[in-house]
Design a protein around this motif. Structure first.
Motif, PDB file in Angstrom:
ATOM      1  N   GLN A   1       0.858  -1.177   0.000  1.00 19.14           N
ATOM      2  CA  GLN A   1       0.000   0.000   0.000  1.00 19.14           C
ATOM      3  C   GLN A   1       0.902   1.237   0.000  1.00 19.14           C
ATOM      4  O   GLN A   1       1.791   1.354   0.848  1.00 19.14           O
ATOM      5  CB  GLN A   1      -0.891   0.017   1.238  1.00 19.14           C
ATOM      6  CG  GLN A   1      -1.818   1.222   1.322  1.00 19.14           C
ATOM      7  CD  GLN A   1      -2.466   1.346   2.689  1.00 19.14           C
ATOM      8  OE1 GLN A   1      -1.787   1.463   3.702  1.00 19.14           O
ATOM      9  NE2 GLN A   1      -3.788   1.313   2.720  1.00 19.14           N
ATOM     10  N   GLN A   2       0.674   2.134  -0.947  1.00 13.74           N
ATOM     11  CA  GLN A   2       1.471   3.361  -1.016  1.00 13.74           C
ATOM     12  C   GLN A   2       0.534   4.552  -0.910  1.00 13.74           C
ATOM     13  O   GLN A   2      -0.155   4.910  -1.870  1.00 13.74           O
ATOM     14  CB  GLN A   2       2.293   3.429  -2.303  1.00 13.74           C
ATOM     15  CG  GLN A   2       3.229   4.625  -2.335  1.00 13.74           C
ATOM     16  CD  GLN A   2       4.059   4.711  -3.597  1.00 13.74           C
ATOM     17  OE1 GLN A   2       3.803   4.038  -4.590  1.00 13.74           O
ATOM     18  NE2 GLN A   2       5.092   5.542  -3.567  1.00 13.74           N
ATOM     19  N   ILE A   3       0.524   5.147   0.260  1.00 11.42           N
ATOM     20  CA  ILE A   3      -0.262   6.351   0.482  1.00 11.42           C
ATOM     21  C   ILE A   3       0.511   7.540  -0.077  1.00 11.42           C
ATOM     22  O   ILE A   3       1.744   7.572  -0.010  1.00 11.42           O
ATOM     23  CB  ILE A   3      -0.565   6.512   1.982  1.00 11.42           C
ATOM     24  CG1 ILE A   3      -1.495   5.378   2.426  1.00 11.42           C
ATOM     25  CG2 ILE A   3      -1.161   7.866   2.291  1.00 11.42           C
ATOM     26  CD1 ILE A   3      -1.749   5.335   3.915  1.00 11.42           C
ATOM     27  N   LEU A   4      -0.193   8.505  -0.590  1.00  8.61           N
ATOM     28  CA  LEU A   4       0.428   9.667  -1.228  1.00  8.61           C
ATOM     29  C   LEU A   4       1.460  10.304  -0.308  1.00  8.61           C
ATOM     30  O   LEU A   4       1.175  10.599   0.858  1.00  8.61           O
ATOM     31  CB  LEU A   4      -0.654  10.685  -1.596  1.00  8.61           C
ATOM     32  CG  LEU A   4      -0.190  11.896  -2.413  1.00  8.61           C
ATOM     33  CD1 LEU A   4       0.302  11.443  -3.774  1.00  8.61           C
ATOM     34  CD2 LEU A   4      -1.305  12.920  -2.543  1.00  8.61           C
TER      35      LEU A   4
ATOM     36  N   TYR B   1      -2.191   0.679  -4.724  1.00 10.83           N
ATOM     37  CA  TYR B   1      -1.898  -0.684  -4.278  1.00 10.83           C
ATOM     38  C   TYR B   1      -0.996  -1.326  -5.322  1.00 10.83           C
ATOM     39  O   TYR B   1      -1.372  -1.495  -6.480  1.00 10.83           O
ATOM     40  CB  TYR B   1      -3.193  -1.462  -4.062  1.00 10.83           C
ATOM     41  CG  TYR B   1      -3.918  -0.911  -2.851  1.00 10.83           C
ATOM     42  CD1 TYR B   1      -4.768   0.191  -2.965  1.00 10.83           C
ATOM     43  CD2 TYR B   1      -3.702  -1.448  -1.576  1.00 10.83           C
ATOM     44  CE1 TYR B   1      -5.377   0.738  -1.851  1.00 10.83           C
ATOM     45  CE2 TYR B   1      -4.299  -0.904  -0.465  1.00 10.83           C
ATOM     46  CZ  TYR B   1      -5.137   0.194  -0.612  1.00 10.83           C
ATOM     47  OH  TYR B   1      -5.735   0.738   0.504  1.00 10.83           O
ATOM     48  N   LEU B   2       0.202  -1.647  -4.876  1.00  6.62           N
ATOM     49  CA  LEU B   2       1.227  -2.189  -5.756  1.00  6.62           C
ATOM     50  C   LEU B   2       1.391  -3.680  -5.528  1.00  6.62           C
ATOM     51  O   LEU B   2       1.435  -4.135  -4.383  1.00  6.62           O
ATOM     52  CB  LEU B   2       2.569  -1.501  -5.498  1.00  6.62           C
ATOM     53  CG  LEU B   2       2.647  -0.009  -5.797  1.00  6.62           C
ATOM     54  CD1 LEU B   2       3.898   0.584  -5.170  1.00  6.62           C
ATOM     55  CD2 LEU B   2       2.648   0.226  -7.295  1.00  6.62           C
ATOM     56  N   CYS B   3       1.500  -4.393  -6.608  1.00  5.99           N
ATOM     57  CA  CYS B   3       1.825  -5.810  -6.552  1.00  5.99           C
ATOM     58  C   CYS B   3       3.241  -5.991  -7.080  1.00  5.99           C
ATOM     59  O   CYS B   3       3.649  -5.319  -8.041  1.00  5.99           O
ATOM     60  CB  CYS B   3       0.841  -6.625  -7.389  1.00  5.99           C
ATOM     61  SG  CYS B   3       1.170  -8.394  -7.414  1.00  5.99           S
ATOM     62  N   ALA B   4       3.994  -6.866  -6.460  1.00  4.76           N
ATOM     63  CA  ALA B   4       5.352  -7.153  -6.915  1.00  4.76           C
ATOM     64  C   ALA B   4       5.571  -8.656  -6.857  1.00  4.76           C
ATOM     65  O   ALA B   4       4.924  -9.360  -6.085  1.00  4.76           O
ATOM     66  CB  ALA B   4       6.384  -6.428  -6.058  1.00  4.76           C
ATOM     67  N   SER B   5       6.496  -9.135  -7.665  1.00  6.08           N
ATOM     68  CA  SER B   5       6.831 -10.547  -7.607  1.00  6.08           C
ATOM     69  C   SER B   5       8.342 -10.713  -7.665  1.00  6.08           C
ATOM     70  O   SER B   5       9.068  -9.799  -8.081  1.00  6.08           O
ATOM     71  CB  SER B   5       6.157 -11.337  -8.730  1.00  6.08           C
ATOM     72  OG  SER B   5       6.710 -11.021 -10.002  1.00  6.08           O
ATOM     73  N   GLY B   6       8.796 -11.862  -7.234  1.00  6.22           N
ATOM     74  CA  GLY B   6      10.225 -12.142  -7.225  1.00  6.22           C
ATOM     75  C   GLY B   6      10.478 -13.624  -7.101  1.00  6.22           C
ATOM     76  O   GLY B   6       9.561 -14.431  -6.953  1.00  6.22           O
ATOM     77  N   THR B   7      11.758 -13.956  -7.148  1.00  6.20           N
ATOM     78  CA  THR B   7      12.152 -15.360  -7.060  1.00  6.20           C
ATOM     79  C   THR B   7      12.601 -15.718  -5.659  1.00  6.20           C
ATOM     80  O   THR B   7      13.108 -16.815  -5.433  1.00  6.20           O
ATOM     81  CB  THR B   7      13.294 -15.646  -8.048  1.00  6.20           C
ATOM     82  OG1 THR B   7      14.393 -14.772  -7.739  1.00  6.20           O
ATOM     83  CG2 THR B   7      12.856 -15.411  -9.481  1.00  6.20           C
ATOM     84  N   GLY B   8      12.426 -14.797  -4.709  1.00  8.52           N
ATOM     85  CA  GLY B   8      12.882 -15.042  -3.349  1.00  8.52           C
ATOM     86  C   GLY B   8      14.296 -14.536  -3.134  1.00  8.52           C
ATOM     87  O   GLY B   8      14.836 -14.630  -2.043  1.00  8.52           O
TER      88      GLY B   8
END
Lengths: 115, 112
Positions: free
Chosen positions: B36-39, B90-97
């Protein structure tokens, strides 16, 4: 508590001049440090990271960052700013290990490059 | 390689309504994050998945927020009921760990 701080809300630089965006951290153990950039209406983009090794890390778009363990800092730098560098910059630190690790972000610094 | 996809890009709702966001991570990425990124602030982690299991949801307001990643691929984040203070990106991110996370464009939520 483990944290990362960006002491400047905004940095203003003239095009062609060098720029520095400051970041300090507080973590236990060896820090994993990152810089991300956010352009308007877009997600965060990875710029560079420090894991280990050389204290000067080079990243995307001509940016570099210097890890200073004694000052617990990881300042972002660029020798000659471009107007297109204007964006929001976030310093971040990884805490925890393995699959349970997570990244804590600073509050961000808005970089404004004037022509 | 396709990036992280999110939808919708923008959503406007009234307080007390419900809303859901969708995220499709980069193929093969086992780890998925919702922020969550609030202004004026940096992103704050809400929940982290490793495949379809929750690794960290310590900052998720569980009385109104829920998230799932049933098949270990796509994920949805729901808010029910929404409050004014939920207005954020609302940001979604993904990664390989590993060390790097790849972010989607975000969903800008406005609660009126």
């Amino acid at each position: 508590a483990q944290s990362v701080a960006q002491p400047e809300d905004q940095v203003n630089v003239a095009e062609g001049n060098p720029l520095t965006v400051k970041c300090t951290y507080s973590v236990s153990g060896n820090p994993y440090l990152f810089w991300y950039v956010q352009y308007p209406n877009r997600g965060l983009q990875f710029l560079l990271k420090y894991i280990t090794g050389d204290n000067l890390v080079k990243g995307s778009y001509g940016f570099e960052a210097e890890f200073n363990k004694s000052q617990t800092s990881f300042h972002l730098k660029k020798p000659s700013a471009l107007v297109s560098d204007s964006a929001l910059y976030f310093c971040a630190v990884r805490v925890g290990g393995g699959s349970a690790s997570k990244i804590i972000f600073g509050s961000g610094t808005r970089l404004s490059i004037r022509p | 390689e396709a990036g992280v996809a999110q939808s919708p890009r923008y959503k406007i709702i009234e307080k007390r309504q419900s809303v859901a966001f969708w995220c499709n991570p980069i193929s093969g990425h086992a780890t998925l994050y919702w922020y969550q990124q609030i202004l004026g602030q940096g992103p704050k982690l809400l929940i982290q998945f490793q495949n379809n299991g929750v690794v960290d949801d310590s900052q998720l307001p569980k009385d109104r927020f829920s998230a799932e990643r049933l098949k270990g691929v796509d994920s949805t984040l729901k808010i029910q009921p929404a409050k004014l203070e939920d207005s954020a990106v609302y940001l979604c991110a993904s990664g390989t760990g590993g060390h790097e996370q790849f972010f989607g464009p975000g969903t800008r939520l406005t609660v009126l």
